[in-house]
Design a protein around this motif. Structure first.
Motif, PDB file in Angstrom:
ATOM      1  N   TYR A  54      51.852 -51.186  15.171  1.00 24.34           N
ATOM      2  CA  TYR A  54      51.394 -51.519  13.700  1.00 24.34           C
ATOM      3  C   TYR A  54      51.145 -52.586  13.169  1.00 24.34           C
ATOM      4  N   ILE A  55      52.030 -53.424  13.972  1.00 20.99           N
ATOM      5  CA  ILE A  55      51.801 -55.252  13.656  1.00 20.99           C
ATOM      6  C   ILE A  55      50.803 -55.493  14.072  1.00 20.99           C
ATOM      7  N   SER A  56      50.006 -55.004  15.298  1.00 23.11           N
ATOM      8  CA  SER A  56      49.003 -55.153  16.147  1.00 23.11           C
ATOM      9  C   SER A  56      47.884 -54.893  15.027  1.00 23.11           C
ATOM     10  N   PHE A  57      47.754 -54.155  14.431  1.00 22.69           N
ATOM     11  CA  PHE A  57      46.899 -53.233  13.598  1.00 22.69           C
ATOM     12  C   PHE A  57      46.711 -54.103  12.871  1.00 22.69           C
ATOM     13  N   GLY A  58      48.001 -54.716  12.474  1.00 25.68           N
ATOM     14  CA  GLY A  58      47.742 -55.810  10.770  1.00 25.68           C
ATOM     15  C   GLY A  58      46.858 -56.809  11.947  1.00 25.68           C
ATOM     16  N   PHE A  59      47.345 -57.299  11.983  1.00 24.08           N
ATOM     17  CA  PHE A  59      46.097 -57.959  12.950  1.00 24.08           C
ATOM     18  C   PHE A  59      45.202 -58.107  13.293  1.00 24.08           C
ATOM     19  N   SER A  60      44.709 -57.203  14.260  1.00 24.65           N
ATOM     20  CA  SER A  60      43.215 -56.759  14.316  1.00 24.65           C
ATOM     21  C   SER A  60      42.402 -56.810  12.438  1.00 24.65           C
ATOM     22  N   THR A  61      42.702 -56.008  11.640  1.00 24.62           N
ATOM     23  CA  THR A  61      42.722 -55.878  10.513  1.00 24.62           C
ATOM     24  C   THR A  61      41.909 -57.309   9.375  1.00 24.62           C
ATOM     25  N   GLY A  62      42.858 -58.033  10.057  1.00 28.43           N
ATOM     26  CA  GLY A  62      42.955 -59.702   9.733  1.00 28.43           C
ATOM     27  C   GLY A  62      41.608 -60.375  10.134  1.00 28.43           C
ATOM     28  N   MET A  63      42.028 -60.017  11.732  1.00 27.45           N
ATOM     29  CA  MET A  63      41.653 -60.928  12.264  1.00 27.45           C
ATOM     30  C   MET A  63      39.251 -60.466  11.901  1.00 27.45           C
ATOM     31  N   MET A  64      39.359 -58.604  11.905  1.00 26.38           N
ATOM     32  CA  MET A  64      38.328 -57.938  11.488  1.00 26.38           C
ATOM     33  C   MET A  64      37.427 -58.805  10.226  1.00 26.38           C
ATOM     34  N   LEU A  65      38.699 -59.208   9.357  1.00 27.78           N
ATOM     35  CA  LEU A  65      37.769 -59.140   8.238  1.00 27.78           C
ATOM     36  C   LEU A  65      37.477 -60.605   8.123  1.00 27.78           C
ATOM     37  N   VAL A  66      38.067 -62.104   8.310  1.00 25.26           N
ATOM     38  CA  VAL A  66      37.954 -63.147   8.651  1.00 25.26           C
ATOM     39  C   VAL A  66      36.738 -63.016   9.874  1.00 25.26           C
ATOM     40  N   ILE A  67      36.357 -62.368  10.880  1.00 22.83           N
ATOM     41  CA  ILE A  67      35.121 -62.966  11.585  1.00 22.83           C
ATOM     42  C   ILE A  67      33.606 -61.733  10.492  1.00 22.83           C
ATOM     43  N   GLY A  68      33.984 -61.020   9.366  1.00 27.75           N
ATOM     44  CA  GLY A  68      33.050 -60.340   9.202  1.00 27.75           C
ATOM     45  C   GLY A  68      32.460 -61.162   7.659  1.00 27.75           C
ATOM     46  N   PHE A  69      33.663 -62.527   7.674  1.00 30.03           N
ATOM     47  CA  PHE A  69      32.870 -62.799   6.727  1.00 30.03           C
ATOM     48  C   PHE A  69      32.484 -64.599   6.750  1.00 30.03           C
ATOM     49  N   LEU A  70      33.146 -64.753   8.525  1.00 32.43           N
ATOM     50  CA  LEU A  70      32.753 -65.541   8.924  1.00 32.43           C
ATOM     51  C   LEU A  70      30.963 -65.197   8.984  1.00 32.43           C
ATOM     52  N   VAL A  71      30.410 -64.142   9.858  1.00 29.26           N
ATOM     53  CA  VAL A  71      29.386 -63.535  10.606  1.00 29.26           C
ATOM     54  C   VAL A  71      28.549 -63.833   9.024  1.00 29.26           C
ATOM     55  N   TYR A  72      29.542 -63.495   7.900  1.00 29.42           N
ATOM     56  CA  TYR A  72      28.261 -63.214   6.901  1.00 29.42           C
ATOM     57  C   TYR A  72      27.845 -64.679   6.229  1.00 29.42           C
ATOM     58  N   HIS A  73      28.959 -65.209   6.405  1.00 31.35           N
ATOM     59  CA  HIS A  73      28.440 -66.245   5.605  1.00 31.35           C
ATOM     60  C   HIS A  73      28.000 -67.465   6.736  1.00 31.35           C
ATOM     61  N   LEU A  74      28.066 -67.958   7.890  1.00 29.49           N
ATOM     62  CA  LEU A  74      27.461 -68.018   8.853  1.00 29.49           C
ATOM     63  C   LEU A  74      25.732 -67.969   9.044  1.00 29.49           C
ATOM     64  N   LEU A  75      26.051 -66.965   9.302  1.00 26.83           N
ATOM     65  CA  LEU A  75      24.808 -66.339   9.534  1.00 26.83           C
ATOM     66  C   LEU A  75      23.511 -65.449   8.844  1.00 26.83           C
ATOM     67  N   GLY A  76      24.466 -65.857   7.578  1.00 25.33           N
ATOM     68  CA  GLY A  76      23.551 -65.133   6.424  1.00 25.33           C
ATOM     69  C   GLY A  76      22.659 -63.530   6.084  1.00 25.33           C
ATOM     70  N   ASP A  77      24.607 -62.883   6.127  1.00 25.21           N
ATOM     71  CA  ASP A  77      24.088 -61.441   6.333  1.00 25.21           C
ATOM     72  C   ASP A  77      23.302 -61.085   7.439  1.00 25.21           C
ATOM     73  N   PRO A  78      23.051 -60.949   8.872  1.00 21.03           N
ATOM     74  CA  PRO A  78      22.799 -61.016   9.732  1.00 21.03           C
ATOM     75  C   PRO A  78      22.860 -58.865   9.527  1.00 21.03           C
ATOM     76  N   ASP A  79      22.209 -57.821  10.938  1.00 18.64           N
ATOM     77  CA  ASP A  79      21.478 -56.572  10.677  1.00 18.64           C
ATOM     78  C   ASP A  79      23.241 -56.099  10.897  1.00 18.64           C
TER      79      ASP A  79
END
Length: 137
Positions: free
Chosen positions: A68-93
């Motif tokens: 459950y802790i690992s799931f929380g880490f993974s979810t947080g990591m996914m959100l941060v990566i998604g946010f960074l990809v969106y803002h740094l790469l300009g909403d790619p495919d």
């Protein structure tokens, strides 16, 4: 107990004990036997702390809860990566998001597992820091 002079000084705080992945009772003994970069053995933990002899698995199946802790880490990591990809790469495919999350999730797996287990034993292991054990006595 073994000769504790071969182990580092105890971590100064609970946070440092978690970050250094040390025994929750003495904060000197390592929780894992190998480096996180050793991909063949990064999950291996000793049965007991080599400094204070604290049992690292308080009950059978104790670390199942770390999922459950690992799931929380993974979810947080996914959100941060998604946010960074969106803002740094300009909403790619979509494939760029999926690839970025998948690659980073695979690379972070050893650290995710180890910190999940470390937080599990510190939070739910029922073990408190005891300076007498930290001294190696």
């Amino acid at each position: 107990m073994t000769d504790s002079s071969t182990y580092p000084a105890p971590a100064g705080s609970t946070l440092m004990g978690i970050l250094q992945q040390r025994c929750p009772r003495c904060r000197r003994g390592p929780l894992f036997t190998h480096s996180a970069l050793n991909l063949a053995h990064f999950t291996e933990m000793p049965t007991n702390c080599p400094v204070c002899n604290q049992v690292y698995e308080p009950e059978p199946g104790f670390y199942w809860g770390a999922m459950y802790i690992s799931f929380g880490f993974s979810t947080g990591m996914m959100l941060v990566i998604g946010f960074l990809v969106y803002h740094l790469l300009g909403d790619p495919d979509t494939w760029v998001y999926v690839t970025a999350v998948a690659v980073i999730a695979v690379l972070m797996t050893p650290f995710n597992l180890r910190y999940s287990r470390t937080l599990m034993i510190y939070t739910f292991g029922g073990v408190d820091y005891d300076p007498r054990y930290a001294a190696g006595t």
